[in-house]
Design a protein around this motif. Structure first.
Motif, PDB file in Angstrom:
ATOM      1  N   VAL A 152       4.964   2.996  -5.989  1.00  0.00           N
ATOM      2  CA  VAL A 152       5.908   2.444  -5.015  1.00  0.00           C
ATOM      3  C   VAL A 152       5.807   3.191  -3.696  1.00  0.00           C
ATOM      4  CG1 VAL A 152       8.360   2.193  -4.464  1.00  0.00           C
ATOM      5  CG2 VAL A 152       7.523   1.545  -6.729  1.00  0.00           C
ATOM      6  N   VAL A 153       5.757   4.526  -3.785  1.00  0.00           N
ATOM      7  CA  VAL A 153       5.663   5.328  -2.563  1.00  0.00           C
ATOM      8  C   VAL A 153       4.356   5.038  -1.830  1.00  0.00           C
ATOM      9  CG1 VAL A 153       5.487   7.679  -1.650  1.00  0.00           C
ATOM     10  CG2 VAL A 153       7.152   7.165  -3.443  1.00  0.00           C
ATOM     11  N   VAL A 154       3.244   4.974  -2.576  1.00  0.00           N
ATOM     12  CA  VAL A 154       1.929   4.774  -1.954  1.00  0.00           C
ATOM     13  C   VAL A 154       1.839   3.419  -1.265  1.00  0.00           C
ATOM     14  CG1 VAL A 154      -0.531   4.452  -2.437  1.00  0.00           C
ATOM     15  CG2 VAL A 154       0.708   6.375  -3.451  1.00  0.00           C
ATOM     16  N   PHE A 155       2.313   2.374  -1.944  1.00  0.00           N
ATOM     17  CA  PHE A 155       2.122   1.025  -1.409  1.00  0.00           C
ATOM     18  C   PHE A 155       3.291   0.518  -0.560  1.00  0.00           C
ATOM     19  CE2 PHE A 155      -0.779   1.033  -5.079  1.00  0.00           C
ATOM     20  CZ  PHE A 155      -1.947   0.653  -4.432  1.00  0.00           C
ATOM     21  N   ALA A 156       4.471   1.123  -0.695  1.00  0.00           N
ATOM     22  CA  ALA A 156       5.618   0.638   0.072  1.00  0.00           C
ATOM     23  C   ALA A 156       6.051   1.594   1.177  1.00  0.00           C
ATOM     24  CB  ALA A 156       6.808   0.388  -0.875  1.00  0.00           C
ATOM     25  N   PHE A 187       4.125   4.645   2.329  1.00  0.00           N
ATOM     26  CA  PHE A 187       3.035   5.145   3.171  1.00  0.00           C
ATOM     27  C   PHE A 187       2.665   4.189   4.310  1.00  0.00           C
ATOM     28  CE2 PHE A 187       2.152   8.610   0.242  1.00  0.00           C
ATOM     29  CZ  PHE A 187       1.637   9.575   1.095  1.00  0.00           C
ATOM     30  N   PRO A 188       2.630   2.862   4.058  1.00  0.00           N
ATOM     31  CA  PRO A 188       2.325   1.964   5.189  1.00  0.00           C
ATOM     32  C   PRO A 188       3.346   2.047   6.320  1.00  0.00           C
ATOM     33  CG  PRO A 188       2.012   0.826   3.100  1.00  0.00           C
ATOM     34  CD  PRO A 188       2.698   2.123   2.790  1.00  0.00           C
ATOM     35  N   LEU A 189       4.576   2.447   5.999  1.00  0.00           N
ATOM     36  CA  LEU A 189       5.612   2.561   7.022  1.00  0.00           C
ATOM     37  C   LEU A 189       5.574   3.913   7.718  1.00  0.00           C
ATOM     38  CD1 LEU A 189       8.601   0.961   5.068  1.00  0.00           C
ATOM     39  CD2 LEU A 189       7.104  -0.134   6.757  1.00  0.00           C
ATOM     40  N   SER A 190       5.382   4.971   6.936  1.00  0.00           N
ATOM     41  CA  SER A 190       5.381   6.325   7.494  1.00  0.00           C
ATOM     42  C   SER A 190       4.601   7.261   6.576  1.00  0.00           C
ATOM     43  CB  SER A 190       6.812   6.838   7.672  1.00  0.00           C
ATOM     44  OG  SER A 190       6.806   8.201   8.025  1.00  0.00           O
ATOM     45  N   THR A 191       3.499   7.792   7.075  1.00  0.00           N
ATOM     46  CA  THR A 191       2.704   8.726   6.281  1.00  0.00           C
ATOM     47  C   THR A 191       3.482  10.006   6.001  1.00  0.00           C
ATOM     48  OG1 THR A 191       0.660   7.870   7.246  1.00  0.00           O
ATOM     49  CG2 THR A 191       0.552  10.033   6.208  1.00  0.00           C
ATOM     50  N   LEU A 192       4.200  10.497   7.003  1.00  0.00           N
ATOM     51  CA  LEU A 192       4.971  11.731   6.840  1.00  0.00           C
ATOM     52  C   LEU A 192       6.052  11.575   5.782  1.00  0.00           C
ATOM     53  CD1 LEU A 192       5.480  14.609   7.816  1.00  0.00           C
ATOM     54  CD2 LEU A 192       7.011  13.683   9.560  1.00  0.00           C
ATOM     55  N   LEU A 193       6.774  10.439   5.838  1.00  0.00           N
ATOM     56  CA  LEU A 193       7.818  10.189   4.843  1.00  0.00           C
ATOM     57  C   LEU A 193       7.208  10.033   3.456  1.00  0.00           C
ATOM     58  CD1 LEU A 193      10.748   9.626   4.103  1.00  0.00           C
ATOM     59  CD2 LEU A 193      10.368   7.218   4.709  1.00  0.00           C
ATOM     60  N   GLY A 194       6.073   9.354   3.382  1.00  0.00           N
ATOM     61  CA  GLY A 194       5.403   9.185   2.099  1.00  0.00           C
ATOM     62  C   GLY A 194       4.997  10.514   1.491  1.00  0.00           C
ATOM     63  N   MET A 195       4.427  11.407   2.320  1.00  0.00           N
ATOM     64  CA  MET A 195       4.028  12.720   1.827  1.00  0.00           C
ATOM     65  C   MET A 195       5.234  13.529   1.375  1.00  0.00           C
ATOM     66  SD  MET A 195       1.089  13.690   4.636  1.00  0.00           S
ATOM     67  CE  MET A 195       0.825  15.325   3.923  1.00  0.00           C
ATOM     68  N   ALA A 196       6.343  13.418   2.111  1.00  0.00           N
ATOM     69  CA  ALA A 196       7.561  14.139   1.741  1.00  0.00           C
ATOM     70  C   ALA A 196       8.115  13.635   0.405  1.00  0.00           C
ATOM     71  CB  ALA A 196       8.611  13.989   2.838  1.00  0.00           C
ATOM     72  N   LEU A 197       8.087  12.320   0.217  1.00  0.00           N
ATOM     73  CA  LEU A 197       8.581  11.743  -1.037  1.00  0.00           C
ATOM     74  C   LEU A 197       7.693  12.109  -2.213  1.00  0.00           C
ATOM     75  CD1 LEU A 197       9.771   8.193   0.102  1.00  0.00           C
ATOM     76  CD2 LEU A 197      11.186  10.128  -0.620  1.00  0.00           C
TER      77      LEU A 197
END
Length: 197
Positions: free
Chosen positions: A152-156, A158-168
């Motif tokens: 979910v994090v990778v596909f939902a 990361f496309p919106l925010s790489t920084l937020l995805g990495m933090a999650l």
């Protein structure tokens, strides 16, 4: 382009991974000792260097043995099913299940290392015989939920925010690490110390 240009942060990455490994082992050992020995401390858990080294090398040996065995079986399965992708996927999943099952059957070795207790492979295997099914179910639920949330994090996200995805992803890794440590502690408490759930 040389290696230094291609990977300018490789040294920093190694140091970061090493620091994360030390902190992870520190937390794991402290948690095992807090729950199983009721060892109390201040806001910073005690640094049991000898126990941490024992814990690290025990985890390393178990991981290498299981990884090597899974790699050999996986390679054989790949050779036999390389033209049958659905069968290959099922076989790989079965191998993963077996690896998780064997790991949790041997998992008392890790808390034992944290506590400074002597526990062999045969003793750990025998101790977890009665709860192996329940432990496997818990481990599978943990692994599948982690995989699902990761996707979910990778596909939902990361496309919106790489920084937020990495933090999650980092937050999920830490949360699931703590859950995994708690499972190891519970398994040891029930199977070796004879505690009730």
């Amino acid at each position: 382009m040389n290696a230094r240009t291609a990977h300018p942060m490789s040294g920093a990455d190694v140091l970061l991974q090493l620091a994360m490994a030390v902190v992870g082992v520190w937390v794991a050992v402290a948690w095992h000792r807090y729950v199983l020995l009721e060892e109390t401390s201040g806001p910073i858990p005690p640094f049991h260097g000898k126990r941490m080294l024992a814990y690290f090398f025990t985890a390393l040996i178990v991981g290498l043995v299981l990884g090597f065995g899974a790699g050999l079986v996986g390679a054989l399965v790949g050779l036999l099913t390389f033209n049958l992708m659905p069968l290959f996927v099922v076989a790989v999943f079965a191998i993963l299940v077996c690896v998780i099952w064997v790991f949790y059957r041997l998992s008392p070795l890790l808390p034992a290392a944290a506590l400074g207790e002597s526990l062999g492979v045969k003793a750990a295997w025998a101790a977890t015989e009665q709860i192996s099914g329940a432990v496997l179910i818990a481990a599978l639920i943990l692994a599948l939920s982690a995989m699902g949330l990761g996707l979910v994090v990778v596909f939902a996200v990361f496309p919106l925010s790489t920084l937020l995805g990495m933090a999650l992803i980092a937050a999920l890794q830490w949360a699931y690490s703590m859950v995994g440590i708690s499972i190891l502690t519970t398994v040891y408490g029930i199977s070796v110390q004879g505690r009730s759930l």
